[in-house]
Write a protein that holds these residues in place. Structure first.
Motif, PDB file in Angstrom:
ATOM      1  N   UNK A 155       0.853  -1.183   0.000  1.00 12.16           N
ATOM      2  CA  UNK A 155       0.000   0.000   0.000  1.00 12.16           C
ATOM      3  C   UNK A 155       0.887   1.231   0.000  1.00 12.16           C
ATOM      4  N   UNK A 156       0.431   2.293  -0.609  1.00 11.23           N
ATOM      5  CA  UNK A 156       1.261   3.461  -0.835  1.00 11.23           C
ATOM      6  C   UNK A 156       1.170   4.508   0.256  1.00 11.23           C
ATOM      7  N   UNK A 157       1.906   5.602   0.036  1.00 11.29           N
ATOM      8  CA  UNK A 157       1.935   6.695   1.004  1.00 11.29           C
ATOM      9  C   UNK A 157       0.559   7.331   1.199  1.00 11.29           C
ATOM     10  N   UNK A 158      -0.290   7.239   0.190  1.00 13.73           N
ATOM     11  CA  UNK A 158      -1.597   7.897   0.294  1.00 13.73           C
ATOM     12  C   UNK A 158      -2.560   7.138   1.206  1.00 13.73           C
ATOM     13  N   UNK A 159      -2.161   5.961   1.687  1.00 12.24           N
ATOM     14  CA  UNK A 159      -3.040   5.179   2.565  1.00 12.24           C
ATOM     15  C   UNK A 159      -3.089   5.731   3.981  1.00 12.24           C
ATOM     16  N   UNK A 160      -2.152   6.607   4.324  1.00 10.83           N
ATOM     17  CA  UNK A 160      -2.112   7.208   5.657  1.00 10.83           C
ATOM     18  C   UNK A 160      -2.108   8.729   5.524  1.00 10.83           C
ATOM     19  N   UNK A 161      -2.914   9.386   6.310  1.00  9.97           N
ATOM     20  CA  UNK A 161      -3.062  10.843   6.257  1.00  9.97           C
ATOM     21  C   UNK A 161      -2.612  11.470   7.575  1.00  9.97           C
ATOM     22  N   UNK A 162      -1.651  12.396   7.502  1.00  7.64           N
ATOM     23  CA  UNK A 162      -1.209  13.129   8.677  1.00  7.64           C
ATOM     24  C   UNK A 162      -2.315  14.078   9.121  1.00  7.64           C
ATOM     25  N   UNK A 163      -2.653  14.026  10.416  1.00  5.89           N
ATOM     26  CA  UNK A 163      -3.714  14.912  10.908  1.00  5.89           C
ATOM     27  C   UNK A 163      -3.250  15.828  12.037  1.00  5.89           C
ATOM     28  N   UNK A 164      -2.162  15.467  12.741  1.00  4.78           N
ATOM     29  CA  UNK A 164      -1.720  16.293  13.860  1.00  4.78           C
ATOM     30  C   UNK A 164      -0.339  15.836  14.312  1.00  4.78           C
ATOM     31  N   UNK A 165       0.290  16.649  15.173  1.00  9.47           N
ATOM     32  CA  UNK A 165       1.581  16.279  15.748  1.00  9.47           C
ATOM     33  C   UNK A 165       1.782  16.982  17.084  1.00  9.47           C
ATOM     34  N   UNK A 166       2.702  16.422  17.874  1.00 12.54           N
ATOM     35  CA  UNK A 166       3.204  17.122  19.048  1.00 12.54           C
ATOM     36  C   UNK A 166       4.720  16.921  19.047  1.00 12.54           C
ATOM     37  N   UNK A 167       5.379  17.121  20.163  1.00 12.61           N
ATOM     38  CA  UNK A 167       6.835  17.096  20.182  1.00 12.61           C
ATOM     39  C   UNK A 167       7.433  15.709  20.003  1.00 12.61           C
ATOM     40  N   UNK A 168       6.645  14.663  20.216  1.00 11.00           N
ATOM     41  CA  UNK A 168       7.179  13.303  20.114  1.00 11.00           C
ATOM     42  C   UNK A 168       6.348  12.379  19.232  1.00 11.00           C
ATOM     43  N   UNK A 169       5.186  12.848  18.772  1.00 12.01           N
ATOM     44  CA  UNK A 169       4.291  11.954  18.043  1.00 12.01           C
ATOM     45  C   UNK A 169       3.718  12.617  16.802  1.00 12.01           C
ATOM     46  N   UNK A 170       3.492  11.796  15.792  1.00 11.91           N
ATOM     47  CA  UNK A 170       2.730  12.184  14.607  1.00 11.91           C
ATOM     48  C   UNK A 170       1.452  11.350  14.608  1.00 11.91           C
TER      49      UNK A 170
ATOM     50  N   UNK B 140      -9.684  -6.142   7.360  1.00 10.81           N
ATOM     51  CA  UNK B 140     -10.873  -6.047   8.214  1.00 10.81           C
ATOM     52  C   UNK B 140     -10.606  -5.428   9.579  1.00 10.81           C
ATOM     53  N   UNK B 141      -9.385  -5.595  10.089  1.00  9.59           N
ATOM     54  CA  UNK B 141      -9.034  -4.996  11.382  1.00  9.59           C
ATOM     55  C   UNK B 141      -8.402  -3.614  11.239  1.00  9.59           C
ATOM     56  N   UNK B 142      -8.222  -3.169   9.995  1.00  4.88           N
ATOM     57  CA  UNK B 142      -7.602  -1.864   9.729  1.00  4.88           C
ATOM     58  C   UNK B 142      -8.439  -1.095   8.713  1.00  4.88           C
ATOM     59  N   UNK B 143      -9.659  -0.720   9.096  1.00  2.00           N
ATOM     60  CA  UNK B 143     -10.547  -0.021   8.158  1.00  2.00           C
ATOM     61  C   UNK B 143     -10.174   1.458   8.020  1.00  2.00           C
ATOM     62  N   UNK B 144     -10.790   2.098   7.041  1.00  2.00           N
ATOM     63  CA  UNK B 144     -10.640   3.537   6.870  1.00  2.00           C
ATOM     64  C   UNK B 144     -10.969   4.252   8.181  1.00  2.00           C
ATOM     65  N   UNK B 145     -10.136   5.221   8.526  1.00  2.00           N
ATOM     66  CA  UNK B 145     -10.351   5.987   9.740  1.00  2.00           C
ATOM     67  C   UNK B 145      -9.590   5.481  10.949  1.00  2.00           C
ATOM     68  N   UNK B 146      -8.934   4.315  10.826  1.00  2.00           N
ATOM     69  CA  UNK B 146      -8.144   3.796  11.940  1.00  2.00           C
ATOM     70  C   UNK B 146      -7.042   4.787  12.313  1.00  2.00           C
ATOM     71  N   UNK B 147      -6.908   5.081  13.586  1.00  2.00           N
ATOM     72  CA  UNK B 147      -5.890   6.019  14.064  1.00  2.00           C
ATOM     73  C   UNK B 147      -4.546   5.309  14.219  1.00  2.00           C
TER      74      UNK B 147
ATOM     75  N   UNK C 155      -5.931   6.115   8.633  1.00  3.42           N
ATOM     76  CA  UNK C 155      -5.941   5.385   7.366  1.00  3.42           C
ATOM     77  C   UNK C 155      -7.029   5.936   6.471  1.00  3.42           C
ATOM     78  N   UNK C 156      -6.728   6.028   5.194  1.00  3.80           N
ATOM     79  CA  UNK C 156      -7.674   6.589   4.230  1.00  3.80           C
ATOM     80  C   UNK C 156      -8.300   5.527   3.337  1.00  3.80           C
ATOM     81  N   UNK C 157      -7.985   4.279   3.622  1.00  2.00           N
ATOM     82  CA  UNK C 157      -8.552   3.175   2.845  1.00  2.00           C
ATOM     83  C   UNK C 157      -8.633   1.938   3.734  1.00  2.00           C
TER      84      UNK C 157
END
Length: 229
Positions: free
Chosen positions: A175-190, A200-207, A194-196
């Motif tokens: 799966x490509x880079x477009x399958x994950x969407x950056x939504x926020x960050x802090x000093x230690x985490x991004x 079954x255990x990793x549906x669209x919207x999984x954080x 998921x956008x697709x």
């Protein structure tokens, strides 16, 4: 080739890790025998740099397996190039310009780990590669990241590499880079979603959370896929 324990980073994930520096400019094929690692057939015609990187990564992996009771284990590669770990072990390997690292765990709730070290891209590289790595709808979050980090694209690229490694064992498909969407960050985490539907255990919207840290010229990102059932 010289390979020695040294680490510019201390991973945030609480698993066994080994980091080493190596010198690919003085690599020789005999180094594989010296470090008790087989030179894979598929690498016989590879350039010295590639052989050196592979060897350093496998030396790190073998060392990271020892505390888990797997001594002298050789981590081969599957046809899809994914490392083949011992049964019950999850791990990840990365290397970049003379630095290699491996992380391993036998914790049963871990379904996959992804780590990635990248040296910082030049401004030109960040400009040229932006369209290949970022989604159009990541612009706002990426702009915010750029206000805190000089090379935000290097960081996002590395994070998406770690996500891929962490999830691949379950997804078992590219799966490509477009399958994950950056939504926020802090000093230690991004933070990504998921956008697709990848599984079954990793549906669209999984954080997805990626840990990160940086030095003056490198970044390390880490991602773990846990069984939450």
């Amino acid at each position: 080739m010289h390979i020695a324990p040294a680490s510019p980073f201390t991973p945030q994930l609480p698993y066994v890790y080994r980091c080493m520096v190596f010198s690919p400019d003085i690599y020789q094929d005999a180094d594989y025998k010296h470090f008790n690692q087989p030179l894979p057939d598929k690498l016989h015609r590879a350039v010295a740099k590639r052989k050196a990187e592979y060897l350093a990564g496998r030396v790190c992996a073998a060392s990271a397996l020892q505390p888990l009771g797997h001594t002298h284990f050789v981590v081969h590669s599957a046809d899809d190039r994914a490392p083949i770990w011992p049964k019950g072990i999850r791990g990840s390997i990365t290397h970049s310009k003379g630095v290699a690292m491996a992380v391993t765990t036998d914790q049963p709730d871990v379904l996959g780990i992804g780590i990635d070290i990248e040296h910082l891209m030049t401004d030109k590289q960040e400009s040229e590669l932006r369209g290949q790595i970022l989604r159009d709808d990541e612009t706002d979050a990426f702009t915010a990241l750029g206000q805190d980090h000089e090379k935000p694209l290097t960081l996002v690229f590395s994070a998406k590499e770690s996500i891929y490694k962490a999830l691949y064992g379950v997804v078992s498909a590219f799966f490509g880079f477009d399958a994950a969407k950056l939504i926020a960050h802090d000093r230690q985490h991004l933070r990504f979603i998921l956008t697709t539907d990848l599984h079954p255990t990793l549906p669209t919207g999984t954080a997805i959370t990626v840990h990160y840290q940086s030095t003056h010229d490198m970044v390390l990102t880490e991602c773990v896929h846990l069984n939450t059932n």
